[in-house]
Design a protein around this motif. Structure first.
Motif, short mmCIF file in Angstrom:
data_model
loop_
_atom_site.label_atom_id
_atom_site.label_comp_id
_atom_site.label_asym_id
_atom_site.label_seq_id
_atom_site.Cartn_x
_atom_site.Cartn_y
_atom_site.Cartn_z
N ARG A 377 -4.20 4.80 -5.08
CA ARG A 377 -2.92 5.48 -4.99
C ARG A 377 -2.95 6.52 -3.88
NH1 ARG A 377 -0.53 10.12 -8.69
NH2 ARG A 377 -2.14 11.09 -7.45
N GLY A 380 2.27 7.05 -0.86
CA GLY A 380 3.52 6.75 -1.52
C GLY A 380 4.12 5.51 -0.88
N PRO A 381 4.71 4.61 -1.66
CA PRO A 381 5.22 3.36 -1.09
C PRO A 381 6.22 3.56 0.04
CG PRO A 381 5.11 3.21 -3.48
CD PRO A 381 4.81 4.63 -3.13
N ALA A 398 2.55 -0.29 -3.56
CA ALA A 398 3.51 -0.03 -4.62
C ALA A 398 2.89 -0.26 -5.99
CB ALA A 398 4.74 -0.92 -4.44
N TRP A 401 0.57 2.58 -6.87
CA TRP A 401 1.34 3.80 -7.15
C TRP A 401 1.92 3.78 -8.57
CZ3 TRP A 401 1.65 8.22 -4.42
CH2 TRP A 401 2.60 9.16 -4.80
N VAL A 402 2.47 2.65 -8.94
CA VAL A 402 3.06 2.54 -10.27
C VAL A 402 1.99 2.66 -11.35
CG1 VAL A 402 4.21 0.95 -11.87
CG2 VAL A 402 5.08 1.23 -9.54
N SER A 405 0.87 6.44 -11.31
CA SER A 405 1.86 7.53 -11.38
C SER A 405 2.83 7.43 -12.54
CB SER A 405 2.67 7.58 -10.07
OG SER A 405 1.81 7.74 -8.96
N HIS A 509 11.39 3.70 -4.93
CA HIS A 509 10.41 4.75 -4.64
C HIS A 509 10.95 5.80 -3.67
CE1 HIS A 509 7.18 2.78 -6.82
NE2 HIS A 509 7.44 1.65 -6.20
N THR A 510 12.27 5.94 -3.59
CA THR A 510 12.84 6.95 -2.71
C THR A 510 12.95 8.29 -3.44
OG1 THR A 510 15.11 6.35 -3.33
CG2 THR A 510 14.14 5.20 -1.44
N SER A 513 13.39 9.33 -7.40
CA SER A 513 13.06 8.14 -8.19
C SER A 513 12.92 8.45 -9.67
CB SER A 513 11.73 7.55 -7.67
OG SER A 513 11.29 6.52 -8.52
N TYR A 532 15.63 1.03 -2.17
CA TYR A 532 14.26 0.86 -1.69
C TYR A 532 14.08 -0.59 -1.23
CZ TYR A 532 9.19 0.67 -1.51
OH TYR A 532 7.90 0.50 -1.08
N THR A 536 8.97 -2.95 -5.88
CA THR A 536 8.60 -1.70 -6.56
C THR A 536 7.17 -1.75 -7.06
OG1 THR A 536 9.37 -2.50 -8.71
CG2 THR A 536 10.97 -1.32 -7.32
#
Length: 796
Positions: A377, A380-381, A398, A401-402, A405, A509-510, A513, A532, A536
């Motif tokens: 991670r 950020g995407p 992505a 990150w998911v 996070s 992911h903007t 979010s 996005y 995702t």
């Protein structure tokens, strides 16, 4: 008289207290308490030599004896004058080494954050007396302060070997075990401490905090952690640390209002508690209250200025406030303190990209791409979209990150129930339902939804301005809910209560979010769209809306979602977008009266050094031309002008547009000759704005969805000849168009005709296809079928 003097001393009336102490000493020169208290008074005044003499007399020894210096060190330590205390201990130890004094010296060094020297002092104490339990305890504290948790654990075990019933050692041992990730062992250690001392509030608070971490990992229900911390507060209602823990648990449970109340109470009880301010600021950020969040975070940093977590949160608050230069500084400070924090390099890269500050960019890009490929991670995407067009790298980023996070949820809110509504309920989740490109594109679709077949709901987690687009959107939906003050859990519960059939996330992911809402699976069908442009990476998102150009069949494997192919173009557009009737003059926009105007109103963070090189070569080859950009009065504008100068281009040939109302902004596109798109992150709304205003757009396509958006728009507008597939071709075509006014005029004439008939700007046609997609999705779900990719047929 002595009691009266001490009372005056404690009330701060030092001169009166001194007069009584000295009156006593004139008749009783050896009165020890008067000598000792007068010595402490002189310490308060900073008269250390006088204090040392008085304290030595109180002990009945030579003022230059080790004992005198040691006693003064004790007093200075109690007064928290640690530098002076250290000097006294050093003088005492030079005269007579002593285990107890080495221990006291070590305590002072811990307070001065000189952990390595403190360890040496405790080692000297233990060399003199190996069974000196207090020195063992303090040595373990020093190891803990240095981050040497494994060694600290051995130190506390050594204390317990000498004194098995030391509740303090068991409490600290629990903290070290928790830092080592051994939560179960830590809880056992705190349980032993509480068995020895049931009223030990610090151990109980630490145990509750560990239960909170266990709850976050999914191994314990947050409700159980809440019970534990409530037990602490029943015994110690004024324990601020427990209030902070309770606020964190409530935040996890989605009870954000109650969590904020606990943080507020913690701040009231203990204003110097940095964690209370910091957690409060973090919560306010999630509630879209960045100004208040920043104020809390600044208070936390005033207490702990080197707290990397809070510096990162300060950067996040500045980012939310679009103060990107300030965000860059905050992220850089955090990274300098904690270079191993995985997300900081990408956050710094993104903040600097917003400022077009390209210092160290190549190294930063290499790092974030490497992190993505390794499944870490690190980035950020959204950052990755602007630095690479590798769909595979973006997908890996992505997904990581998911996983890291967004907390996993063991029980879904929707459990397969079938809703028997007369109309399909569609909810749109967004932080951008105001004066934002997402709203400008979708407003017409929202208004045209078939109300006989669809019931539409808006869940807005962004600002709530009065008038303008906000009022238009409120009128467009059947139901409009402002959920800024509600947590992810609360919003998810609301979706479930509303029995929403299809939830459409417009952020991805903007900024702003809220993917954590859909992580709780509140709806049968969950969709990512528009905000996005990419996958995702979220297993709880079923579908993403696309078209066959923007996501070719060959790229389907790089999406965690199933692809729904719309027949024309992935992007919605609003035919009611008004363009101001008055066209401003070039002079009014600070453009030259003559000369070719290249324009690129894409966000400055999408501008890469490689693309800027192309643009500068175009200016050099096209005499009298200028480049019209966003970024007036910002760091981005200043930095781009410097970059132009470094490439031998007059910085004055870069013209920066000021912010204007949307209709006036669209009208000024008429002053430009050609819109230059960016790569690897194409323009989306900016490109359709330019085309709607009649300005041809030249783009270069890449591999990933974000690198193919403008190409999709141009195909849907009937201008495929403006889609290039290499940077060299892009540069050549831009130069050719700038030098061939008749060809450019033909393109503008074609665009003027196509604008009225092309599929890109046919809002109602798009709406019909979108609704057909929703119907197919929900019918599959009602039949119990898993999500699957499909194409929507053309509806005339």
């Amino acid at each position: 008289m002595l009691e009266q003097a001490i009372a005056l001393h404690r009330s701060g009336r030092l001169a009166e207290a001194e007069r009584l102490y000295r009156t006593i000493l004139r008749t009783h020169p050896g009165q020890r308490d008067a000598l000792r208290m007068l010595g402490m008074l002189e310490v308060q005044r900073g008269n250390l030599d006088d204090a040392r003499s008085l304290l030595a007399r109180a002990r009945g020894v030579d003022p230059e004896s080790a004992a005198a210096h040691g006693h003064l060190g004790d007093v200075l330590k109690s007064a928290r004058r640690f530098d002076a205390a250290l000097a006294s201990y050093d003088r005492a130890l030079a005269l007579s080494p002593d285990a107890a004094m080495f221990n006291d010296r070590g305590i002072v060094l811990i307070e001065l954050r000189r952990g390595d020297e403190a360890l040496q002092s405790f080692d000297r104490a233990l060399a003199a007396d190996p069974r000196f339990m207090v020195a063992h305890f303090n040595r373990a504290l020093a190891l803990e302060s240095c981050g040497r948790n494994a060694d600290a654990l051995a130190g506390y075990d050594a204390v317990l070997a000498l004194q098995p019933d030391s509740a303090e050692a068991l409490n600290n041992r629990g903290s070290v075990l928790a830092a080592l990730g051994r939560i179960d062992d830590a809880i056992a250690s705190w349980d032993r401490a509480l068995a020895l001392r049931p009223g030990f509030s610090a151990a109980r608070a630490n145990r509750a905090a560990a239960l909170l971490e266990t709850a976050r990992s999914g191994r314990l229900r947050p409700e159980d952690a809440l019970i534990a911390v409530d037990r602490v507060l029943a015994e110690q209602p004024r324990l601020a640390e427990a209030r902070v823990n309770r606020g964190s648990i409530l935040h996890e449970l989605g009870r954000s209002v109650a969590a904020l109340e606990d943080y507020d109470e913690a701040v009231r009880l203990k204003p110097e508690l940095a964690g209370a301010h910091g957690n409060r600021g973090t919560l306010l950020l999630t509630l879209a209250r960045p100004d208040e969040a920043l104020a809390s975070i600044e208070r936390a940093l005033a207490i702990e200025p080197r707290n990397a977590e809070m510096l990162a949160q300060r950067g996040a608050a500045f980012t939310a406030l679009r103060r990107h230069e300030d965000a860059s500084r905050a992220f850089a400070q955090a990274l300098a303190i904690d270079p191993d924090r995985p997300e900081l390099p990408s956050l710094l890269l993104q903040a600097r990209a917003h400022c077009c500050d390209w210092a160290g960019r190549d190294t930063a890009v290499q790092r974030v791409v490497a992190d993505a490929r390794a499944g870490r991670r690190g980035a950020g995407p959204l950052v990755l979209l602007a630095v690479t067009d590798s769909a595979q790298d973006q997908s890996a980023c992505a997904g990581a990150w998911v996983r890291e996070s967004i907390p996993a949820v063991s029980t879904a809110l929707w459990r397969g129930e079938r809703y028997d509504h007369q109309r399909i309920r569609v909810a749109y989740l967004s932080a951008d339902l105001d004066e934002h490109p997402v709203a400008f594109l979708l407003a017409g679709v929202f208004e045209r939804h078939d109300r006989a077949r669809f019931e539409t709901i808006a869940l807005s987690s962004g600002p709530d301005p009065r008038g303008g687009m906000r009022d238009r959107l409120k009128a467009a939906f059947d139901h409009f809910h402002d959920v800024r003050q509600r947590s992810d859990g609360e919003v998810a519960a609301q979706l479930r209560e509303l029995e929403v059939d299809v939830a459409v996330d417009l952020n991805g992911h903007t900024l702003g979010s809220r993917l954590g809402v859909l992580a709780r699976r509140p709806c049968p069908v969950q969709v990512s769209y528009l905000g996005y442009p990419g996958t995702t990476g979220a297993p709880f998102i079923d579908y993403v809306l696309a078209d066959r150009f923007v996501v070719p069949e060959a790229q389907r494997a790089n999406f965690s979602e199933k692809l729904v192919y719309l027949p024309d173009c992935f992007q919605a557009n609003d035919r009611q977008r008004a363009i101001a009737a008055h066209t401003p003059t070039r002079a009014g926009m600070e453009l030259p009266q003559q000369g070719f105007v290249f324009c690129s109103f894409n966000n400055p963070y999408k501008i890469t050094p490689a693309m800027f090189d192309v643009w500068m070569r175009l200016l050099q080859r096209c005499e009298g031309s200028v480049l019209w950009l966003q970024g007036s009065g910002t760091a981005a504008g200043e930095n781009l002008r410097r970059e132009a100068r470094d490439r031998s281009v007059d910085p004055r040939r870069l013209v920066f547009a000021k912010r204007l109302p949307y209709a006036e902004h669209l009208a000024r596109y008429r002053l430009a000759d050609l819109f230059l798109d960016t790569l690897p992150f194409n323009g989306g709304a900016t490109v359709s704005d330019a085309l709607w205003a009649g300005l041809p757009v030249l783009t270069c396509t890449g591999e990933a969805m974000a690198a193919r958006m403008a190409g999709s728009l141009l195909h849907a507008t009937g201008l495929p000849e403006l889609v290039t597939s290499s940077v060299a071709d892009y540069e050549a075509q831009a130069q050719a168009l700038a030098l061939a006014p008749e060809r450019l005029a033909g393109l503008k004439a074609t665009l003027a005709r196509e604008r009225e008939v092309c599929t890109l700007f046919d809002t109602d046609r798009f709406r019909r296809h979108l609704e057909a997609a929703y119907v197919e999705m929900i019918e599959r779900a009602r039949r119990g079928e898993a999500p699957a990719s499909f194409a929507v047929p053309v509806i005339t």
